[in-house]
Design an enzyme around this catalytic site. Structure first.
Site, PDB file in Angstrom:
ATOM      1  N   HIS A 109       0.856  -1.188   0.000  1.00  0.00           N
ATOM      2  CA  HIS A 109       0.000   0.000   0.000  1.00  0.00           C
ATOM      3  C   HIS A 109       0.888   1.233   0.000  1.00  0.00           C
ATOM      4  O   HIS A 109       1.519   1.550   1.001  1.00  0.00           O
ATOM      5  CB  HIS A 109      -0.925  -0.013   1.223  1.00  0.00           C
ATOM      6  CG  HIS A 109      -1.763   1.223   1.296  1.00  0.00           C
ATOM      7  ND1 HIS A 109      -2.750   1.494   0.388  1.00  0.00           N
ATOM      8  CD2 HIS A 109      -1.751   2.274   2.141  1.00  0.00           C
ATOM      9  CE1 HIS A 109      -3.316   2.657   0.677  1.00  0.00           C
ATOM     10  NE2 HIS A 109      -2.729   3.157   1.727  1.00  0.00           N
TER      11      HIS A 109
ATOM     12  N   ASP B  92       1.138   5.010  -0.244  1.00  0.00           N
ATOM     13  CA  ASP B  92       0.469   6.311  -0.181  1.00  0.00           C
ATOM     14  C   ASP B  92       1.182   7.317  -1.072  1.00  0.00           C
ATOM     15  O   ASP B  92       2.400   7.492  -0.956  1.00  0.00           O
ATOM     16  CB  ASP B  92       0.465   6.831   1.262  1.00  0.00           C
ATOM     17  CG  ASP B  92      -0.480   6.020   2.135  1.00  0.00           C
ATOM     18  OD1 ASP B  92      -1.648   5.895   1.761  1.00  0.00           O
ATOM     19  OD2 ASP B  92      -0.032   5.506   3.186  1.00  0.00           O
TER      20      ASP B  92
ATOM     21  N   ASP C  15      -7.684   1.621   1.923  1.00  0.00           N
ATOM     22  CA  ASP C  15      -7.364   2.483   3.079  1.00  0.00           C
ATOM     23  C   ASP C  15      -8.280   3.685   3.283  1.00  0.00           C
ATOM     24  O   ASP C  15      -8.338   4.200   4.394  1.00  0.00           O
ATOM     25  CB  ASP C  15      -5.898   2.941   2.965  1.00  0.00           C
ATOM     26  CG  ASP C  15      -5.350   3.478   4.275  1.00  0.00           C
ATOM     27  OD1 ASP C  15      -5.866   3.071   5.339  1.00  0.00           O
ATOM     28  OD2 ASP C  15      -4.419   4.297   4.253  1.00  0.00           O
TER      29      ASP C  15
ATOM     30  N   HIS D 227      -5.937   9.693  -0.625  1.00  0.00           N
ATOM     31  CA  HIS D 227      -6.679   9.694   0.638  1.00  0.00           C
ATOM     32  C   HIS D 227      -5.902  10.263   1.830  1.00  0.00           C
ATOM     33  O   HIS D 227      -6.439  10.260   2.941  1.00  0.00           O
ATOM     34  CB  HIS D 227      -7.217   8.288   0.944  1.00  0.00           C
ATOM     35  CG  HIS D 227      -6.151   7.233   1.030  1.00  0.00           C
ATOM     36  ND1 HIS D 227      -5.765   6.482  -0.046  1.00  0.00           N
ATOM     37  CD2 HIS D 227      -5.396   6.813   2.056  1.00  0.00           C
ATOM     38  CE1 HIS D 227      -4.818   5.647   0.308  1.00  0.00           C
ATOM     39  NE2 HIS D 227      -4.577   5.818   1.586  1.00  0.00           N
TER      40      HIS D 227
HETATM   41 ZN   LIG Z   1      -3.139   4.910   2.744  1.00  0.00          ZN
END
Ligand SMILES: [Zn+2]
Length: 1017
Positions: free
Chosen positions: A46, A48, A170, A413
């Site tokens: 994941h 970001d 997420d 996000h």
């Molecule tokens: Zn995230």
């Protein structure tokens, strides 16, 4: 409580579609075993696109003291690991990172990656530029960011690599519009990680972790999306994190060694798998094997998973009924589909998200209000520049790409959500600034291209087109310092609009405004309120704003105005507004009204808004309504237990159930003139507002200015604007938009599909508001507040609406960001300025009912006119004769219910066009009906020679779309069949490719082949 009783229990089974023949099972998926529990291991990272570190720092692995994360190493390492064993699979999600890495690879390495993609070992999932936030991102920006990533993937790997599963593991709650958008983008399913803890428990107990989400109340099954909740967020099972960032034991399988642990590991895994299958409906379960920025050394994961699979499956020979395999979300989805199950459905959304009884993730709906405002404002600029570049045949440009990518990153996000660290928020703002500057460069070129050479020479002294990015603090160097300038007002809406322009100018200075015909335009000088003049960091000579109306600006076109200072005292007296400071406490009414606008009265005792009504022939119906700013004190806490949770960047947790007044009464100055009246209100040194009504406009504009929020208590305050209609005394229902599109019904202290035990009576009733909050008390009373950015909002009492505008907090809420949300600028707390717009059903007319009022205004707020300025030495009368001062790029106006969502350069002689019906079913008597538009003659300067309808993300032809069909148990209230309109469209489409019919809320996407058909540029 008179609330809808759990109608979901009354579900009836409707077999919607049982056809499975069109679906070809993905041959790259490993076979599953009938009769066994199949455990699908999904290896993932994941990544970001900015959070604790900037997007650049994450890519390169810089600042590892903050977080050990380097995306380039992940992709390097995963490719090597996949090559070692063809059984291994990996998914990748964020295109913003993938393409940075891709661009640095050698041709040989690229070929290797292509072969891994072809074989299905490396699969793209999601595929947008980022994994966008769902609460605070606007649908316009979501569609853009998904399209940017998906189309690049298509161009690089071909349609066979097109992602078919959405992966929102997420984001902090999930919007229904997002599901609808994914469905329209051809996705077969969506998986996510976060939902309310009680909702999750309920779903676990009822085996409804997986469902059919009905993403739209207008579009029928075109917007249905199979949706699965992941079992543990997106983390691996306890004891099975084999990353270098983890400390779980590896599998030690040499029986001669002391730490041999295969049996223990296998037993533990089988136990976890069986427990997990309790919550799910089929003999397939999914396990996410990865976490944030994992797989920097992919070998540690894959070596252990290879062994895990081998030893767990080995047990089958001794009777184990568990089969574990390398899989992907699409292989897992395919297995669920083959399971031939009938699924329950869902029609509401997954907001708000609570991870515990006191942890409502509703603060981030408002966190970082200036960044949220900046993102929304930049979206408008991006759309306008895309339009102009299309209309002038400018094709792809570096400048436009820079802004598209910046906006793609900002939808992440932890970006627009406001949940990043401060230095990352600063980096995001810088990206927007750089992108905007680059894109406006394209705009400047386009505007110059339209002018004859001699006009350019005559008009310009400096030869530069200026834009004024600081109009949000009423500052613009060129309008403040120039004695004469040309202003271009560009209208990005596909219909003519009339718009009031406001330009910062010095005091005691009058202006002659001349339009393209050489006529003088009426203008008014309005004083800038004192609190605006003293915004920290504002360096401006402007003390007034020059207001005039740009009337009838052509669709996707502009009007230009010649604006010149004059020393005429007579003109100054005509233009300057009448101002009056009111002494409160008396009984003299404070009332303002004008021509065909709104009449208001202000309470002479408190200085607050008291009544409002539309000025029409005949008596004015004045409706009692008040508005006030209040604060919630934030909760301090050390977060060691749920009850000690602090209010922070993610979490809203007020330390009171009632908001506090900021002031007993507010100072009032009224400002009047021929074009606009204003009420300037001051609650004190850090909260002020201007209420205004323009002549001919039926909405009440409330421009708020909040900050620096005082820090005396060192805990924090959260500031709300609250509007009260005291005559409305019943009703717990209100409506909020979903990403700026369809409206969703909200009922206080209630969730439609599970029983709510709300221990946070304020925060637990907050919902994301992207564009509007509506109260509907029947045909006699409807009211809306529209916003200029995303905010949190609610209705806590009958006849009340509340929007949180700003927050400043001194405690971290311990969900990862590790910083309190204490934004400062210029050495003081951050100041935010924004607008709310108030509408009443009583402002409606036979031509434009309440639905029409809020949809029309909503479109104008989404795409406000873009201003450009040039200094000039030309006199007005020579300017009108030599320059192109009125121009329109469309050959016709679109109907009043059609929104031109996208017009974008798409390659040589290709344009991307999206048209959208901007009303819901039944929302407007006059505007909700299906509408047909002929594309013939749409573009003034281009003949359309070819039309190809695409899916929403423009990465697949509509006719090639084959989504999985599912058996669904719907609720009795849900729509069971595809929208009739959708069927009609297809028929019409086949008859005449240039004739486009749109049903309520329908978006249709086309790639147009065009040929130049004019010599205007
Ligand atoms: Zn995230």
């Amino acid at each position: 409580m008179t609330q809808p009783q759990e109608s979901w229990l009354l579900g009836v089974v409707l077999l919607l579609a049982t056809a499975t023949t069109t679906h070809q099972a993905n041959p790259s998926c490993h076979p599953v075993k009938e009769g066994m529990l199949n455990v699908h291991l999904v290896c993932h990272t994941h990544d970001d696109v900015g959070w604790l570190k900037t997007v650049d720092q994450y890519f390169y692995g810089a600042h590892n003291s903050i977080q050990r994360a380097g995306v380039q190493y992940i992709l390097d390492s995963v490719v090597d690991a996949l090559l070692k064993n063809p059984d291994r699979k990996f998914i990748y999600v964020e295109s913003a990172f993938f393409f940075r890495w891709w661009n640095e690879q050698t041709p040989e390495r690229k070929d290797v990656v292509k072969s891994l993609v072809r074989s299905g070992q490396l699969e793209f999932i999601g595929g947008g530029w980022c994994m966008n936030d769902e609460a605070t991102a606007h649908y316009n920006a979501i569609i853009d960011q998904m399209t940017l990533g998906l189309v690049k993937l298509n161009e690089t790997f071909g349609e066979a690599a097109r992602p078919t599963v959405a992966w929102q593991i997420d984001p902090f709650g999930h919007s229904r519009e997002q599901a609808s958008i994914f469905a329209q983008m051809g996705f077969d399913g969506l998986f996510f990680g976060r939902l309310d803890h009680d909702d999750k428990n309920h779903r676990w107990d009822t085996h409804t972790m997986e469902m059919m989400w009905q993403g739209s109340q207008n579009l029928g099954d075109a917007a249905w999306l199979f949706t699965g909740v992941l079992p543990r967020g997106y983390s691996p099972p306890v004891g099975f994190c084999f990353d270098i960032l983890c400390s779980d034991e590896p599998i030690m399988d040499d029986p001669r060694l002391h730490d041999y642990n295969v049996d223990k590991k296998v037993e533990s895994f089988l136990k976890i798998a069986k427990a997990q299958s309790d919550g799910y409906a089929t003999s397939h379960i999914i396990m996410t094997m990865g976490m944030d920025f994992q797989y920097q050394n992919a070998n540690t994961w894959f070596v252990n998973l290879d062994k895990l699979i081998r030893y767990v499956n080995k047990r089958q020979s001794s009777g184990s009924q568990v089969n574990v395999l390398y899989s992907t979300p699409s292989c897992y989805l395919s297995a669920l589909h083959d399971a031939n199950q009938t699924w329950t459905s869902k029609t509401d959304d997954f907001f708000p998200y609570a991870s515990g009884n006191h942890s409502y993730w509703t603060g981030y709906f408002t966190s970082r209000p200036t960044l949220k405002g900046y993102v929304r404002q930049t979206n408008g600029i991006l759309q306008a520049v895309k339009q102009v570049a299309s209309l002038l045949g400018m094709g792809h440009s570096e400048g436009l790409e820079t802004l598209k990518e910046a906006m793609g990153v900002l939808q992440h996000h932890d970006a627009v959500s406001g949940t990043e660290k401060q230095h990352v928020a600063d980096d995001y703002s810088e990206r927007l600034a750089i992108g905007t500057k680059a894109a406006l460069g394209v705009m400047g070129q386009a505007l110059s291209k339209l002018q004859p050479v001699e006009a350019l020479q005559k008009e310009k002294d400096g030869g530069t087109i200026h834009f004024c990015p600081l109009l949000n603090i009423s500052s613009c160097p060129i309008t403040e310092s120039s004695s004469a300038f040309i202003m271009t007002v560009y209208n990005p809406i596909a219909r003519p609009i009339s718009h009031y322009v406001r330009l910062p100018v010095p005091s005691d200075t009058a202006y002659k405004v001349t339009d393209y015909k050489g006529n003088a335009v009426k203008a008014q000088l309005v004083p800038i309120p004192k609190p605006v003049l003293s915004i920290p960091g504002r360096h401006s000579t402007a003390a007034y704003e020059l207001v005039f109306q740009a009337t009838d600006i052509p669709p996707l076109g502009f009007l230009r105005y010649h604006i010149k200072r004059t020393s005429s005292y007579r003109i100054l007296r005509q233009q300057i507004s009448k101002t009056h400071s009111h002494v409160l406490g008396g009984d003299d009414p404070i009332e303002l009204s004008g021509d065909e606008n709104l009449a208001i009265s202000v309470d002479p005792k408190t200085g607050l808004l008291k009544r409002v009504g539309a000025v029409r022939p005949g008596p004015i119906q004045m409706i009692p309504v008040s508005q006030n700013f209040l604060v919630y004190p934030g909760m301090a806490g050390n977060n060691t237990k749920e009850q000690y949770r602090a209010s922070g960047a993610y979490i809203f947790r007020p330390n009171a159930t009632e908001a506090r007044e900021i002031a007993k009464k507010v100072n009032v100055v009224t400002v009047e003139g021929p074009l606009v009246y204003e009420v300037h209100q001051e609650w004190g040194p850090w909260v002020s507002q201007v209420i205004r009504s323009y002549m001919g406009h039926l909405n009440l504009e409330m421009e708020w200015l909040v900050g620096p929020i005082p820090i005396r208590d060192k805990i924090g305050l959260e500031v709300v604007s609250r509007v009260d209609w005291s005559s409305i005394t019943t009703g717990n229902t209100f409506y909020t938009d979903s990403n700026g599109r369809e409206m969703l019904k909200r009922v206080k202290d209630y969730r439609p599909t599970w029983r709510l035990h709300n221990l946070e009576p304020v925060a637990g009733n907050y919902y994301p508001v992207n564009s509007r909050l509506i109260l509907d008390n029947g045909p006699d009373f409807r009211a809306a507040i529209l916003t200029d950015r995303s905010q949190g909002g609610t209705s806590l009492n009958p006849g009340q609406m509340e929007l949180m505008v700003h927050r400043r907090l001194f405690y971290d809420d311990a969900f990862g960001v590790g910083e309190p949300l204490n934004e400062t600028q210029f050495g003081e707390g951050l100041v935010a300025r924004g607008k709310h717009y108030l509408l009443h059903s009583s402002f409606a007319s036979p031509e434009c009912d309440f639905g029409c009022l809020h949809r029309t205004l909503g479109e104008e707020l989404l795409l406000p006119p873009l201003y450009a300025f040039e200094e000039t030495s030309a006199l007005a009368h020579t300017w009108t004769n030599t320059a192109v001062n009125k121009w329109g790029g469309l050959g016709m106006n679109l109907p009043s219910n059609v929104h031109l969502l996208t017009l974008e350069p798409w390659g040589d002689n290709l344009l991307l066009l999206r048209l959208e019906h901007m009303y819901e079913k039944g929302e407007s008597d006059t505007h909700s009906s299906p509408v047909t538009v002929s594309l013939k003659g749409l573009l003034a300067d281009w003949a359309i020679t070819g039309v190809e309808e695409m899916i929403l993300s423009a990465n697949l032809r509509k006719k090639d779309e084959h989504r999985l069909k599912w058996k669904v148990k719907t609720t009795s209230t849900a729509q069971a069949s595809p929208s009739e309109q959708h069927r009609t469209n297809n028929i019409v489409h086949h008859q005449d490719p240039l004739s486009v019919t749109l049903g309520p809320m329908e978006i249709r996407t086309f790639v147009l082949t065009v040929k130049k058909a004019s010599s205007r540029f």
